[in-house]
Design an enzyme around this catalytic site. Structure first.
Site, short mmCIF file in Angstrom:
data_model
loop_
_atom_site.label_atom_id
_atom_site.label_comp_id
_atom_site.label_asym_id
_atom_site.label_seq_id
_atom_site.Cartn_x
_atom_site.Cartn_y
_atom_site.Cartn_z
N GLN A 210 -6.34 -10.98 -24.16
CA GLN A 210 -5.67 -10.93 -22.85
C GLN A 210 -4.79 -9.70 -22.77
O GLN A 210 -4.22 -9.41 -21.73
CB GLN A 210 -4.80 -12.18 -22.67
CG GLN A 210 -5.56 -13.48 -22.70
CD GLN A 210 -4.59 -14.65 -22.82
OE1 GLN A 210 -4.09 -15.17 -21.82
NE2 GLN A 210 -4.31 -15.08 -24.04
N ASP B 71 -2.96 -3.68 -24.00
CA ASP B 71 -2.74 -2.56 -24.92
C ASP B 71 -4.05 -2.23 -25.64
O ASP B 71 -5.06 -2.93 -25.45
CB ASP B 71 -1.61 -2.87 -25.92
CG ASP B 71 -1.94 -4.04 -26.87
OD1 ASP B 71 -3.03 -4.02 -27.47
OD2 ASP B 71 -1.11 -4.96 -27.02
N HIS C 197 -8.25 -9.07 -19.36
CA HIS C 197 -7.25 -8.74 -18.33
C HIS C 197 -7.14 -7.24 -18.08
O HIS C 197 -6.17 -6.77 -17.50
CB HIS C 197 -5.87 -9.31 -18.74
CG HIS C 197 -5.80 -10.81 -18.64
ND1 HIS C 197 -4.78 -11.55 -19.20
CD2 HIS C 197 -6.63 -11.71 -18.02
CE1 HIS C 197 -5.00 -12.85 -18.94
NE2 HIS C 197 -6.10 -12.96 -18.24
N GLY D 235 -1.30 -16.03 -30.87
CA GLY D 235 -0.22 -15.37 -30.14
C GLY D 235 -0.31 -15.45 -28.62
O GLY D 235 -0.01 -14.48 -27.94
N SER E 101 0.72 -18.05 -25.18
CA SER E 101 1.57 -19.19 -24.83
C SER E 101 0.80 -20.30 -24.13
O SER E 101 1.33 -21.40 -23.96
CB SER E 101 2.70 -18.70 -23.92
OG SER E 101 2.16 -18.14 -22.74
N LEU F 6 3.74 -18.43 -33.03
CA LEU F 6 5.12 -18.57 -33.50
C LEU F 6 5.69 -19.93 -33.15
O LEU F 6 6.56 -20.45 -33.83
CB LEU F 6 5.96 -17.46 -32.85
CG LEU F 6 7.11 -16.86 -33.62
CD1 LEU F 6 6.74 -16.51 -35.05
CD2 LEU F 6 7.63 -15.62 -32.89
N ALA G 253 1.99 -13.76 -36.54
CA ALA G 253 0.58 -13.39 -36.67
C ALA G 253 0.37 -12.39 -37.81
O ALA G 253 -0.62 -12.46 -38.54
CB ALA G 253 0.09 -12.79 -35.35
P1 OAD Z 1 3.13 -14.75 -23.50
O1 OAD Z 1 4.26 -13.78 -23.48
O2 OAD Z 1 3.09 -15.78 -22.44
O3 OAD Z 1 3.13 -15.55 -24.89
C1 OAD Z 1 3.19 -14.92 -26.12
C2 OAD Z 1 3.16 -16.00 -27.20
O4 OAD Z 1 3.16 -15.35 -28.46
C3 OAD Z 1 4.32 -16.97 -27.19
O5 OAD Z 1 3.85 -18.31 -27.30
C4 OAD Z 1 5.14 -16.58 -28.43
O6 OAD Z 1 5.72 -17.70 -29.08
C5 OAD Z 1 4.05 -16.02 -29.32
N1 OAD Z 1 4.53 -15.01 -30.29
C6 OAD Z 1 5.55 -14.13 -30.17
N2 OAD Z 1 5.64 -13.35 -31.26
C7 OAD Z 1 4.65 -13.75 -32.11
C8 OAD Z 1 4.22 -13.35 -33.41
N3 OAD Z 1 4.82 -12.37 -34.06
N4 OAD Z 1 3.16 -13.98 -33.96
C9 OAD Z 1 2.54 -15.00 -33.30
N5 OAD Z 1 2.90 -15.42 -32.08
C10 OAD Z 1 3.94 -14.81 -31.48
O7 OAD Z 1 1.80 -13.88 -23.56
P2 OAD Z 1 0.30 -14.30 -23.25
O8 OAD Z 1 0.05 -15.73 -23.61
O9 OAD Z 1 -0.57 -13.27 -23.83
O10 OAD Z 1 -1.78 -11.79 -17.76
O11 OAD Z 1 0.25 -14.17 -21.69
C11 OAD Z 1 -0.95 -14.42 -21.04
C12 OAD Z 1 -1.07 -13.60 -19.79
O12 OAD Z 1 0.08 -13.83 -18.97
C13 OAD Z 1 -1.04 -12.10 -20.00
O13 OAD Z 1 -2.27 -11.54 -20.40
C14 OAD Z 1 -0.67 -11.61 -18.65
C15 OAD Z 1 0.46 -12.58 -18.34
O14 OAD Z 1 0.70 -12.86 -17.07
C16 OAD Z 1 -2.03 -10.90 -16.78
O15 OAD Z 1 -1.35 -9.90 -16.64
C17 OAD Z 1 -3.20 -11.23 -15.92
#
Ligand code: OAD
Length: 247
Positions: free
Chosen positions: A103, A106, A121, A189, A191, A216, A233
């Site tokens: 998703q 980068d 995305h 990684g 949410s 996390l 991760a």
């Molecule tokens: P989020 O910012 O919603 O979630 C990131 C997740 O990674 C959280 O559950 C954190 O706990 C976890 N996390 C943080 N640091 C970590 C680490 N070092 N190791 C493992 N996990 C870690 O990001 P996404 O779920 O990617 O969409 O968000 C999904 C989509 O929402 C994105 O692609 C974007 C956004 O709106 C669009 O732009 C269409």
């Protein structure tokens, strides 16, 4: 039983991995829901929609220009590298299949060397011409004066090649096909707030796959996974992938 021991009992042949912002966090890329989902007092949803772009293109371009420029200051971490190395190893065996769906916009998976990779995305490193639909490499900031190389018109014809809220994610046919056939699904990684990606675990489970979450904290869809590994991760992904390195 420790996670790695129970996973050793699996001998997957068709793997789908989904990654989200958490896999890039240790590289220094901010996750989406950091800062309460705000960017300079704007809700992320208010700078990542077609309506926002129509209303204030310069604000939206500025948001993505900053994120694109940040790619120069970050590098893939051990989780990105482990996935790329694992893919290369796993695919040495004929009949094995591996798909990495991210998703993230980068380019850290690409730079780590992942090959069977789909950016559902979109990608910061690409732009799209609003007139022709053509996709271009985009290294520089996009400004109102940026001119596309297809129809050569300037003034807001180039937009980031990013899927905004309300738009259809990319490559969905290929992704659903892989999910319906996989025997192991790993989510790293993310949410679990944003669909359709948050629903992939259900499709993989319905197909009979073993499902594993590495995050996390427990995600929104955590209860749908067979197993959850809690931790960063950068540490957990290399450790878990070693489980199948001997296959
Ligand atoms: P989020 O910012 O919603 O979630 C990131 C997740 O990674 C959280 O559950 C954190 O706990 C976890 N996390 C943080 N640091 C970590 C680490 N070092 N190791 C493992 N996990 C870690 O990001 P996404 O779920 O990617 O969409 O968000 C999904 C989509 O929402 C994105 O692609 C974007 C956004 O709106 C669009 O732009 C269409």
């Amino acid at each position: 039983m420790p996670a790695e021991d129970s996973l050793k009992l699996l001998s997957p042949q068709k793997i789908v991995v989904l990654t989200g912002a958490g896999i890039s966090a240790e590289s220094g890329v901010k996750t989406f829901r950091d800062n309460d989902g705000l960017w300079e007092h704007h809700r992320i949803e208010d700078v990542a929609t077609p309506e926002a772009f129509a209303r204030d293109p310069e604000l939206v371009q500025h948001f993505y220009n900053l994120r694109r420029a940040q790619l120069n200051d970050v590098a893939p971490n051990s989780a990105h590298h482990a996935l790329a190395a694992f893919e290369q190893h796993f695919l040495q065996k004929t009949d094995n299949e591996f798909l990495l769906v991210t998703q993230n916009v980068d380019n850290l998976h690409d730079r780590a060397g992942s090959k069977n990779l789909l950016h559902m995305h979109g990608e910061l490193a690409l732009s799209r011409c609003i007139n022709s639909g053509q996709i271009h490499q985009q290294k520089q900031p996009i400004t109102p004066e940026s001119r596309c190389t297809c129809c050569h018109i300037n003034h807001n014809t180039l937009r980031p090649h990013i899927v905004w809220f309300g738009e259809m994610p990319l490559h969905m046919d290929t992704i659903y096909q892989a999910l319906e056939q996989c025997d192991l699904f790993i989510s790293i990684g993310t949410s679990g707030h944003v669909y359709p990606a948050a629903g992939f675990v259900e499709i993989a489970r319905a197909a009979g796959a073993y499902t594993l979450e590495i995050n996390l904290e427990p995600s929104q869809v955590n209860r749908l996974f067979h197993q959850h590994i809690q931790g960063p991760a950068g540490t957990e992904v290399p450790k878990i992938l070693k489980t199948w390195q001997t296959i």
